[in-house]
Design a protein around this motif. Structure first.
Motif, PDB file in Angstrom:
ATOM      1  N   GLY A  29     -17.985  -0.698   5.968  1.00 50.43           N
ATOM      2  CA  GLY A  29     -16.835  -0.565   6.995  1.00 50.43           C
ATOM      3  C   GLY A  29     -16.362   0.549   7.551  1.00 50.43           C
ATOM      4  N   PHE A  30     -16.706   1.798   6.505  1.00 48.72           N
ATOM      5  CA  PHE A  30     -16.552   3.186   7.095  1.00 48.72           C
ATOM      6  C   PHE A  30     -17.409   3.508   7.860  1.00 48.72           C
ATOM      7  N   PHE A  31     -18.846   3.123   7.000  1.00 50.45           N
ATOM      8  CA  PHE A  31     -20.249   3.232   8.533  1.00 50.45           C
ATOM      9  C   PHE A  31     -19.939   2.802   9.934  1.00 50.45           C
ATOM     10  N   ILE A  32     -19.470   1.177   9.929  1.00 51.83           N
ATOM     11  CA  ILE A  32     -19.546   1.163  11.036  1.00 51.83           C
ATOM     12  C   ILE A  32     -18.177   1.451  11.539  1.00 51.83           C
ATOM     13  N   GLU A  33     -16.820   1.846  11.299  1.00 54.47           N
ATOM     14  CA  GLU A  33     -16.032   2.879  11.861  1.00 54.47           C
ATOM     15  C   GLU A  33     -16.808   3.458  12.745  1.00 54.47           C
ATOM     16  N   ALA A  86       0.743  -1.429   0.174  1.00 54.81           N
ATOM     17  CA  ALA A  86       0.256  -0.038  -0.100  1.00 54.81           C
ATOM     18  C   ALA A  86       1.024   1.394  -0.389  1.00 54.81           C
ATOM     19  N   PRO A  87       1.806   1.469   0.991  1.00 55.64           N
ATOM     20  CA  PRO A  87       2.717   2.605   0.774  1.00 55.64           C
ATOM     21  C   PRO A  87       3.484   3.221  -0.353  1.00 55.64           C
ATOM     22  N   GLU A  88       3.739   1.529  -0.826  1.00 55.74           N
ATOM     23  CA  GLU A  88       4.688   1.766  -1.840  1.00 55.74           C
ATOM     24  C   GLU A  88       3.728   1.951  -3.535  1.00 55.74           C
ATOM     25  N   ALA A  89       2.819   1.768  -3.555  1.00 58.41           N
ATOM     26  CA  ALA A  89       0.975   2.022  -4.700  1.00 58.41           C
ATOM     27  C   ALA A  89       0.996   3.920  -3.934  1.00 58.41           C
ATOM     28  N   HIS A  90       0.799   4.306  -3.190  1.00 61.09           N
ATOM     29  CA  HIS A  90       0.613   5.420  -3.329  1.00 61.09           C
ATOM     30  C   HIS A  90       2.064   6.256  -3.414  1.00 61.09           C
ATOM     31  N   ARG A  91       2.653   5.879  -2.874  1.00 60.90           N
ATOM     32  CA  ARG A  91       4.389   6.463  -3.617  1.00 60.90           C
ATOM     33  C   ARG A  91       4.049   7.271  -4.720  1.00 60.90           C
ATOM     34  N   LEU A  92       3.705   5.746  -5.892  1.00 59.88           N
ATOM     35  CA  LEU A  92       3.807   5.847  -7.249  1.00 59.88           C
ATOM     36  C   LEU A  92       3.076   6.855  -7.263  1.00 59.88           C
ATOM     37  N   VAL A  93       2.126   7.061  -7.005  1.00 57.12           N
ATOM     38  CA  VAL A  93       0.887   8.067  -7.177  1.00 57.12           C
ATOM     39  C   VAL A  93       1.277   9.200  -6.821  1.00 57.12           C
ATOM     40  N   ARG A  94       1.188   9.902  -5.628  1.00 54.31           N
ATOM     41  CA  ARG A  94       1.711  10.628  -5.242  1.00 54.31           C
ATOM     42  C   ARG A  94       3.396  11.945  -5.636  1.00 54.31           C
ATOM     43  N   ASP A  95       3.830  10.490  -6.114  1.00 55.92           N
ATOM     44  CA  ASP A  95       5.256  10.657  -7.005  1.00 55.92           C
ATOM     45  C   ASP A  95       4.642  11.773  -8.458  1.00 55.92           C
ATOM     46  N   ALA A  96       3.824  10.824  -8.958  1.00 55.76           N
ATOM     47  CA  ALA A  96       3.071  11.153 -10.630  1.00 55.76           C
ATOM     48  C   ALA A  96       3.008  12.782 -10.211  1.00 55.76           C
ATOM     49  N   SER A  99      -8.888   4.411   6.045  1.00 54.58           N
ATOM     50  CA  SER A  99      -9.033   3.125   7.341  1.00 54.58           C
ATOM     51  C   SER A  99      -7.125   2.566   7.038  1.00 54.58           C
ATOM     52  N   TYR A 100      -6.772   2.497   6.263  1.00 53.53           N
ATOM     53  CA  TYR A 100      -5.224   2.414   6.126  1.00 53.53           C
ATOM     54  C   TYR A 100      -4.292   3.186   6.782  1.00 53.53           C
ATOM     55  N   LYS A 101      -4.622   4.373   6.885  1.00 54.78           N
ATOM     56  CA  LYS A 101      -4.014   5.247   7.607  1.00 54.78           C
ATOM     57  C   LYS A 101      -4.448   5.355   9.044  1.00 54.78           C
ATOM     58  N   ARG A 102      -5.249   5.375   9.605  1.00 50.96           N
ATOM     59  CA  ARG A 102      -5.812   5.120  11.099  1.00 50.96           C
ATOM     60  C   ARG A 102      -5.635   3.487  11.858  1.00 50.96           C
ATOM     61  N   ASN A 103      -4.874   2.854  10.422  1.00 53.27           N
ATOM     62  CA  ASN A 103      -4.608   1.235  10.591  1.00 53.27           C
ATOM     63  C   ASN A 103      -6.033   0.040  11.565  1.00 53.27           C
ATOM     64  N   VAL A 104      -7.080   1.026  10.793  1.00 50.16           N
ATOM     65  CA  VAL A 104      -8.421  -0.369  11.046  1.00 50.16           C
ATOM     66  C   VAL A 104      -8.667  -0.892   9.908  1.00 50.16           C
ATOM     67  N   SER A 105      -8.215  -0.748   9.189  1.00 54.74           N
ATOM     68  CA  SER A 105      -7.875  -1.779   8.007  1.00 54.74           C
ATOM     69  C   SER A 105      -7.758  -2.939   8.003  1.00 54.74           C
ATOM     70  N   VAL A 143      -6.923   2.260  -1.065  1.00 56.19           N
ATOM     71  CA  VAL A 143      -5.654   2.991  -0.444  1.00 56.19           C
ATOM     72  C   VAL A 143      -6.234   4.296  -1.165  1.00 56.19           C
ATOM     73  N   ASP A 144      -6.489   5.456   0.460  1.00 55.89           N
ATOM     74  CA  ASP A 144      -6.799   6.794  -0.157  1.00 55.89           C
ATOM     75  C   ASP A 144      -5.831   7.819   0.332  1.00 55.89           C
ATOM     76  N   VAL A 145      -5.595   8.608  -1.559  1.00 58.79           N
ATOM     77  CA  VAL A 145      -4.954   9.568  -1.320  1.00 58.79           C
ATOM     78  C   VAL A 145      -5.193  10.540  -1.346  1.00 58.79           C
TER      79      VAL A 145
END
Lengths: 336, 488
Positions: A195-199, A24-34, A53-59, A66-68
């Motif tokens: 999942g977001f609603f439950i969170e 996930a962080p790798e995919a995020h990095r590629l999008v971010r770099d672009a 949820s990934y960022k909040r550790n609840v995934s 992964v949301d950017v």
């Protein structure tokens, strides 16, 4: 009462994202770099940050998206939501192109651009955001084509989550995961409520002060009961769930009436089953109930294991010596 | 049980117990489970720990505030509760947390009541840390040292043996001796745990502290009473740099008749004055003689005409140093060396029983004659003589190629029937072993059969000596191990 401390720990590791944690962080990095490499976006002050949820550790396993959150502090007000989404598409499509089957990896959505990473079996959602007038919160496209924007404050949820977790000795985050897993197990992934609603409902339940416990089992059962009540209120009386990041705003479930009725009934059942399991004297029976609630993880493995000494059907294994059994047939006061 | 099953059982036991603790309101801390024990005297916060051997070891319970709970014999040195005496349990009952917690609550209740039904375990040792001196300190009858001043002298096997004496002003000769003092603490309700506790109970006139500080005294033997029992503990003491006195426990033990007699069986005192003759001290007879002495008989007559041959040793009481001696001399020497029986109390006759008058003499001068000759004519002679003088003998033999023993009380009292015949000579294994020379074939009896038969014989003999015979006629017993395989 069965608290099954070790089995709850095992269940939590079973739903912990595995390889996704690295991918996930790798995919995020590629999008971010672009995005950062684009001069136009750089002009807008592009500043992406990981949310969701990934960022909040609840995934929970598997992490599918992964949301950017792409903050554009200098975006001129005459740039429409359509314009910015178009720009994102151009940049991302130029970078990621098509996959092996000839499908474009970048897909336009109402609010964001979704980039697929087939090698990781996950998606990155890049959401453009411009500052809200208050200077603290942000706006994201509501429906891209109509230049409609909606206020949001996703980073706030990240910090609220950490604060709530600290206030409950680290039980908040695992409880959200267990409830998300329960949702996935009893409704199936992709079904509503998501999942977001439950969170957010779990957050509200914790914030109300009605959730408490001394261990995972007590927190899980207590939170499940409160969340079930929140869903009931929502379905029966239309009482929305508060968005903790934007006072006065609520979050709703986009679902049909049938789906909502089913959600209400199943969560109520789940809460009752969980309470009964916690009250159950027999660890095997209790474990079987928790096992049913938590189902299987993203790798199709049973999440909640049987405690040692019990068969898969919850019955006590014959080899486990009961305390009254004479492990020493000669008895005590022997001499050798 | 496979190892997986074992692991499963251990994991189950642990978790099952912990579930019970959670139910009882305990919470897990870094070093165990914390919770509150409610008892009639109030409530006490404790820490419960499952040690590595659990469930094959009870959990450990320590009060969180160690000094808030009264110190007594029922607490270990580290403050934990002494909950279960080593041999005081049936099964692994503590694996059920409710039963265990009830037991802990009962401990507090008993403690509050001052331990009314206390078992006097003499284990003051538990309350002192052990010394680095690994030698074993042996003391004898401590009343032999009325002045209280003693020394311990090094001996073989890392022993330190007690003797009387104080440290000479100029010591060089016995530089390795350690000097000490015997102090009687009297009744001890609360076990002392430090030198100050001990010192407060010893007469100040002895001035022990000064002697310890100037290094003329290094050992203190404490005699104490608990209930109606006496105990003793040997401590090493030395001055510390901060002016105090440190105490450590030495390994020690009593080297007394009483210490041995306590382990000789309940009937030993009754057997002490009895006189027993053992006719035939071969394999069976030698072990019978040995076990009679161990069990308390202190006057023996041994009768046998044989000499110890090397081949005898594997089934005989004596060792290779006895080869060439008469069997009676060899057995006597063995018993005198090892069993602390006086040589004068063992009479030896180094020939076989020959005449009737000798048999009459044996029968009249002993409380019991044990015939272990397995010799037909000798048995017949003793039996007939015994009947004539209205005495009884006990006759023991191994039969049927070493596969059974037979013990006869002859003649059976009050006209009781003798045991039915038990020999099945027709089924004797085909090949018998002979050694060079003129003699009987070698019996195929195994050493363990000999010792089992000897033990059974002594049990019957003791029964007769204390007038509680096991059976009027005796006993036969099959000792065979399945069918004998024949070699083609």
């Amino acid at each position: 009462m069965a608290h099954l401390k070790q089995q709850f720990k095992d269940a939590l590791s079973s739903i912990e994202p595995g390889d996704d944690k690295a991918n996930a962080p790798e995919a995020h990095r590629l999008v971010r770099d672009a995005l950062e490499a684009d001069t136009k976006l750089a002009e807008y002050g592009v500043d992406p940050v990981l949310i969701g949820s990934y960022k909040r550790n609840v995934s929970i396993k598997r992490v599918k998206d992964v949301d950017v959150f792409v903050r554009l502090p200098d975006l001129p007000s005459d740039v429409t939501s359509k314009d910015i989404l178009d720009r994102f598409f151009t940049v991302l499509h130029a970078e990621f192109g098509s996959d092996g089957d000839g499908h474009r990896r970048t897909k336009r959505q109402d609010r964001s651009l979704q980039v697929s990473f087939p090698e990781y079996d996950l998606y990155v959602d890049a959401v453009p955001a411009r500052p809200y007038w208050d200077g603290e919160t942000w706006e994201i496209p509501q429906k891209g084509d109509e230049d409609e924007w909606v206020r949001t404050n996703p980073e706030k949820l990240t910090s609220l989550s950490s604060e709530m977790n600290a206030a409950h000795d680290g039980y908040y985050v695992p409880t959200v995961k267990l409830l998300r897993q329960t949702r996935r197990s009893i409704f199936g992934s992709g079904k509503k409520p998501g999942g977001f609603f439950i969170e957010v409902a779990t957050y509200q339940a914790f914030a109300s002060g009605l959730v408490s416990g001394n261990d995972h089992a007590e927190y899980y059962v207590s939170a499940l009961e409160e969340v079930s009540k929140i869903i009931d209120d929502y379905v029966t009386f239309g009482i929305g769930v508060n968005d903790p990041t934007l006072p006065g705003r609520t979050i709703s479930i986009r679902a049909t009436d049938d789906e909502l009725d089913a959600a209400k009934a199943r969560f109520a059942d789940a809460a009752e089953t969980a309470r009964d399991a916690l009250d159950e004297e027999d660890e095997g029976k209790a474990a079987l109930a928790f096992q049913g609630l938590l189902g299987k993880n993203g790798d199709d493995e049973t999440v909640f294991p049987m405690p040692p000494g019990f068969n898969e059907d919850g019955s006590k294994r014959a080899s486990a010596i009961s305390s009254g059994a004479r492990t020493v047939p000669a008895g005590t006061r022997t001499f050798g | 049980m496979t190892l997986t099953e074992y692991d499963d059982y251990v994991a189950y036991s642990r978790q099952h117990f912990e579930e019970g603790l959670i139910r009882a309101g305990f919470t897990e801390a870094d070093n165990g489970w914390r919770g509150t024990i409610v008892h009639p005297g109030g409530a006490t916060d404790v820490l419960i720990q499952l040690r590595s051997r659990y469930p094959f070891q009870p959990p450990r319970v320590v009060p969180l505030d160690s000094d808030a709970v009264a110190w007594s014999w029922h607490r270990e040195l580290d403050g934990s509760l002494c909950l279960i005496a080593e041999d005081d349990h049936e099964g692994l009952w503590w694996t059920e947390a409710p039963a265990f917690l009830e037991h802990v609550a009962a401990w507090f209740q008993q403690a509050a009541a001052g331990w009314p039904d206390d078992r006097p375990d003499l284990d003051l040792d538990r309350y002192f840390k052990s010394s680095e001196d690994a030698r074993l300190y042996l003391y004898d009858d401590l009343t032999r040292y009325p002045s209280g001043f003693v020394r311990f002298r090094p001996a073989a096997n890392n022993l330190m043996r007690i003797a009387s004496g104080t440290k000479p002003a100029k010591s060089s000769k016995h530089s390795k001796d350690r000097f000490g003092y015997i102090a009687n603490l009297g009744d001890v309700d609360v076990p002392p745990r430090s030198w100050d506790d001990i010192s407060a109970r010893i007469s100040p006139s002895v001035d022990l502290d000064r002697r310890i500080r100037n290094h003329t005294m290094e050992i203190v033997v404490l005699i104490y009473r608990r209930g109606s029992h006496d105990g003793a503990i040997t401590l090493e003491v030395w001055p510390t740099v901060d002016g105090g006195i440190a105490v450590r426990r030495l390994s020690s033990g009593a080297d007394t008749e009483a210490a041995k007699a306590a382990r000789s069986g309940l009937l030993a005192p009754e057997l002490r004055g009895r006189r027993v003759a053992v006719v035939g001290v071969g394999a069976l007879g030698s072990f019978i003689a040995d076990m009679l002495v161990r069990s308390g008989v202190q006057n023996l007559t041994l009768l046998d005409g044989d000499v110890v041959m090397p081949g005898n040793l594997v089934r005989h009481l004596v060792g290779p140093e006895a080869v060439g001696l008469s069997k009676v001399a060899a057995v006597k020497q063995h018993l005198v060396d090892r069993r602390e029986i006086a040589a004068a109390d063992i009479t030896v006759v180094d020939h076989a029983l020959t005449a009737g008058d000798e048999a009459v003499e044996l029968l009249s001068e002993h409380d019991l004659v044990v015939n272990a000759t397995a010799d037909f004519t000798t048995t017949a002679l003793l039996h007939v003589t015994a009947r004539a003088v209205r005495r009884r003998i006990i006759s023991a033999a191994i039969q049927n190629g070493g596969t059974s023993y037979r013990i006869d009380v002859l003649p059976p009292p009050d006209g009781a029937e003798p045991l039915p015949p038990s020999s099945n000579v027709v089924d004797q294994p085909e090949s018998e072993l002979f050694e060079a020379g003129c003699g009987s074939p070698i019996s195929p009896t195994a050493p363990y059969t000999v010792i089992e038969a000897a033990a059974a014989t002594v049990r019957h003999a003791v029964g007769l000596l204390v007038d509680r015979p096991l059976h009027p006629a005796g006993e036969t017993r099959d000792l065979s191990i399945g069918a004998v395989r024949s070699h083609e």
